[in-house]
Design a protein around this motif. Structure first.
Motif, short mmCIF file in Angstrom:
data_model
loop_
_atom_site.label_atom_id
_atom_site.label_comp_id
_atom_site.label_asym_id
_atom_site.label_seq_id
_atom_site.Cartn_x
_atom_site.Cartn_y
_atom_site.Cartn_z
N ASP A 41 0.83 -1.21 0.00
CA ASP A 41 0.00 0.00 0.00
C ASP A 41 0.86 1.26 0.00
O ASP A 41 0.51 2.25 -0.60
CB ASP A 41 -0.93 -0.02 1.21
CG ASP A 41 -1.96 -1.14 1.08
OD1 ASP A 41 -2.81 -1.05 0.18
OD2 ASP A 41 -1.89 -2.12 1.85
N THR A 98 -1.82 10.82 7.54
CA THR A 98 -2.58 9.57 7.54
C THR A 98 -2.37 8.85 6.21
O THR A 98 -2.43 9.46 5.14
CB THR A 98 -4.08 9.85 7.74
OG1 THR A 98 -4.22 10.59 8.96
CG2 THR A 98 -4.88 8.57 7.86
N VAL A 127 -3.46 5.69 3.56
CA VAL A 127 -4.66 4.90 3.22
C VAL A 127 -4.27 3.62 2.50
O VAL A 127 -3.16 3.48 1.99
CB VAL A 127 -5.62 5.71 2.31
CG1 VAL A 127 -6.09 6.98 3.01
CG2 VAL A 127 -4.97 6.02 0.96
N ARG A 128 -5.24 2.70 2.48
CA ARG A 128 -5.04 1.47 1.74
C ARG A 128 -5.30 1.77 0.27
O ARG A 128 -6.19 2.52 -0.09
CB ARG A 128 -6.00 0.40 2.27
CG ARG A 128 -5.75 -0.97 1.69
CD ARG A 128 -6.30 -2.03 2.59
NE ARG A 128 -7.77 -1.96 2.65
CZ ARG A 128 -8.51 -2.89 3.26
NH1 ARG A 128 -7.95 -3.90 3.86
NH2 ARG A 128 -9.82 -2.76 3.29
N ARG A 139 -9.00 3.07 -0.46
CA ARG A 139 -8.74 4.38 0.14
C ARG A 139 -9.14 4.45 1.61
O ARG A 139 -9.32 5.54 2.16
CB ARG A 139 -9.44 5.53 -0.63
CG ARG A 139 -9.28 5.51 -2.14
CD ARG A 139 -7.86 5.73 -2.61
NE ARG A 139 -7.30 7.03 -2.25
CZ ARG A 139 -5.99 7.29 -2.27
NH1 ARG A 139 -5.13 6.35 -2.61
NH2 ARG A 139 -5.54 8.49 -1.94
N GLU A 140 -9.26 3.32 2.26
CA GLU A 140 -9.59 3.33 3.68
C GLU A 140 -8.36 3.76 4.49
O GLU A 140 -7.24 3.31 4.22
CB GLU A 140 -10.04 1.94 4.14
CG GLU A 140 -10.43 1.93 5.62
CD GLU A 140 -11.12 0.65 6.07
OE1 GLU A 140 -11.61 -0.11 5.21
OE2 GLU A 140 -11.16 0.43 7.30
N GLU A 141 -8.58 4.62 5.49
CA GLU A 141 -7.47 5.08 6.33
C GLU A 141 -6.96 3.92 7.19
O GLU A 141 -7.76 3.24 7.85
CB GLU A 141 -7.92 6.23 7.23
CG GLU A 141 -8.25 7.49 6.42
CD GLU A 141 -8.50 8.71 7.30
OE1 GLU A 141 -8.71 8.53 8.51
OE2 GLU A 141 -8.48 9.82 6.75
N VAL A 142 -5.66 3.66 7.15
CA VAL A 142 -5.13 2.50 7.87
C VAL A 142 -4.04 2.83 8.90
O VAL A 142 -3.85 2.12 9.87
CB VAL A 142 -4.59 1.41 6.91
CG1 VAL A 142 -5.74 0.69 6.22
CG2 VAL A 142 -3.61 1.98 5.91
#
Ligand SMILES: [Mn+2]
Length: 435
Positions: A53, A123, A125-126, A130-133
């Motif tokens: 990622d 932050t 993201v994946r 686009r999910e914050e990881v």
């Protein structure tokens, strides 16, 4: 929480000049000088193959604060290739490439984040959704000399995401490295992060697993003190923040120190054959790399006297190098073994244990030599007094400052061998003449 994967790398030292290596022909020299760039290419390829990622780089991207144009262009090219795949890059600069380095003012692409001279967080993201990881916190060196504890200035986590700290520092003061960004493992444990992505120490080591405190090492060994495989970590984090590291090699040239004892051989050619077997073994161990090796000649036998004069080893070295250079030009140096140097640590066939007990001039000399080896650091010791006159010359002084205690000890041992050899040789010749 969502699972994700990233690469942790550090100390790319792009465009390291490799000036200290002698005896290379043009083809091999350019192979060596391109090695940091090949490691960078491997890094990009790995990121794509592993579908990571993002990548974090913990400082010393460039080798020198006077950054070469070639290094900047090659790095930009790598970033572009990663950008095309949607792989984000988070980087800090270290003591070799601080923010005040001389470089082009290039606009960084939007998928690249380089931290400034104060601790800050971003932050990540994946890639797929686009999910914050993760929250990544870092700080670049504003100048080459950061001597205060910057780790304790990193802000405490404020979100429930996976926390990664990017830090270029000498944790717990490894005396082998310059003490930039000094901090303790305790400081890092208490920061509340899940993964400290460190840079600066070039040998790979995991200082702690909970939280992870990791030096991935540099991506390409640059001299004989940077031995073994070099590369980076692919890090997998699952939904519960379980973290798994997998090391991947990136180097195309690998340093090693090998030992070639003379004990069981009585003539040079027998020893040469045993050296050939060592070279074959080294090549088999590293079939994809060029092996750069230092050969330490150890042990005791009459072979020592034949090697000591110098020209035998010089000629053997030239011949082995000529052969490997020719082979390497055909194979792209894969599986080749280049001898960087021989270090002679062997001795005459003397029973030193017996001599140590002997009441004789040679016995006294040996006992004195051993005693002086223990007084390496004492100002009135033989070692210190012997180099004292040389210290008046500025250039020699700076060379001596770079001399490690092991090298000093080696000199003393060589002096011991040389004097004992001469003394006992004379003795046996004298006996011979009298007979
Ligand atoms: Mn470094």
């Amino acid at each position: 929480m969502a699972s994700f994967r990233f690469i942790h790398t550090a100390d790319l030292h792009l465009d390291s000049p490799f000036i200290g290596i002698s005896g290379l022909d043009d083809s091999l020299r350019s192979f060596v000088q391109d090695s940091t760039f090949r490691a960078l290419d491997q890094l990009v390829r790995l990121a794509m193959d592993q579908q990571v990622d993002f990548i974090v780089i913990s400082g010393d991207i460039y080798d020198s604060s006077n950054i070469s144009l070639r290094a900047q262009l090659r790095f930009m090219e790598a970033l572009e290739r990663l950008g095309k795949e949607g792989i984000a890059v988070y980087a800090i600069h270290g003591n070799h490439d601080p923010l005040d380095s001389t470089k082009l003012s290039m606009t960084l692409p939007s998928h690249v984040h380089v931290f400034g001279g104060e601790p800050a967080s971003v932050t990540a993201v994946r890639r797929s959704d686009r999910e914050e990881v993760a929250v990544i916190t870092g700080m670049s060196y504003p100048t080459s000399k950061v001597t205060d504890n910057i780790a304790i200035r990193y802000p405490a986590p404020t979100s429930g995401l996976y926390q990664i700290g990017l830090l270029h520092a000498n944790v717990d003061g490894d005396p082998q490295h310059e003490t930039y960004g000094p901090c303790s493992k305790k400081d890092l444990i208490h920061a509340g992060f899940h993964y400290w992505a460190l840079g600066h120490i070039h040998s790979r080591r995991t200082l702690q697993e909970s939280p992870y405190i990791v030096y991935p090492g540099n991506i390409q060994g640059r001299h004989v003190r940077e031995t073994g495989p070099k590369g980076c970590y692919v890090v997998d984090v699952d939904e519960d923040f379980n973290t798994k590291l997998c090391f991947h090699e990136l180097d195309s040239m690998r340093w090693n120190v090998v030992e070639a004892p003379i004990d069981s051989t009585q003539d040079v050619d027998a020893w040469r054959l045993s050296l050939e077997r060592i070279l074959t073994h080294t090549a088999r161990e590293n079939p994809e790399q060029l092996s750069m090796i230092r050969v330490r000649i150890t042990g005791r036998s009459p072979v020592h006297r034949q090697l000591e004069g110098g020209y035998v080893l010089d000629e053997l070295l030239a011949d082995l190098r000529r052969r490997e250079a020719a082979k390497g030009r055909m194979s792209g140096y894969r599986g080749c073994v280049w001898i960087e140097s021989f270090t002679l640590q062997s001795g005459d066939a003397i029973d030193t244990e017996r001599l140590l007990q002997e009441d004789s001039f040679a016995g006294d000399l040996l006992r004195l030599a051993r005693q002086e080896q223990g007084r390496l650091h004492e100002p009135d010791g033989v070692a210190a007094r012997s180099v004292e006159p040389l210290l008046e010359h500025a250039e020699i002084r700076s060379l001596l400052d770079d001399t490690s205690p092991e090298e000093m000890l080696d000199w003393l041992r060589r002096a011991e061998e040389l004097t004992l050899g001469l003394l006992l040789r004379d003795r046996s010749q004298g006996e011979g003449a009298g007979a």
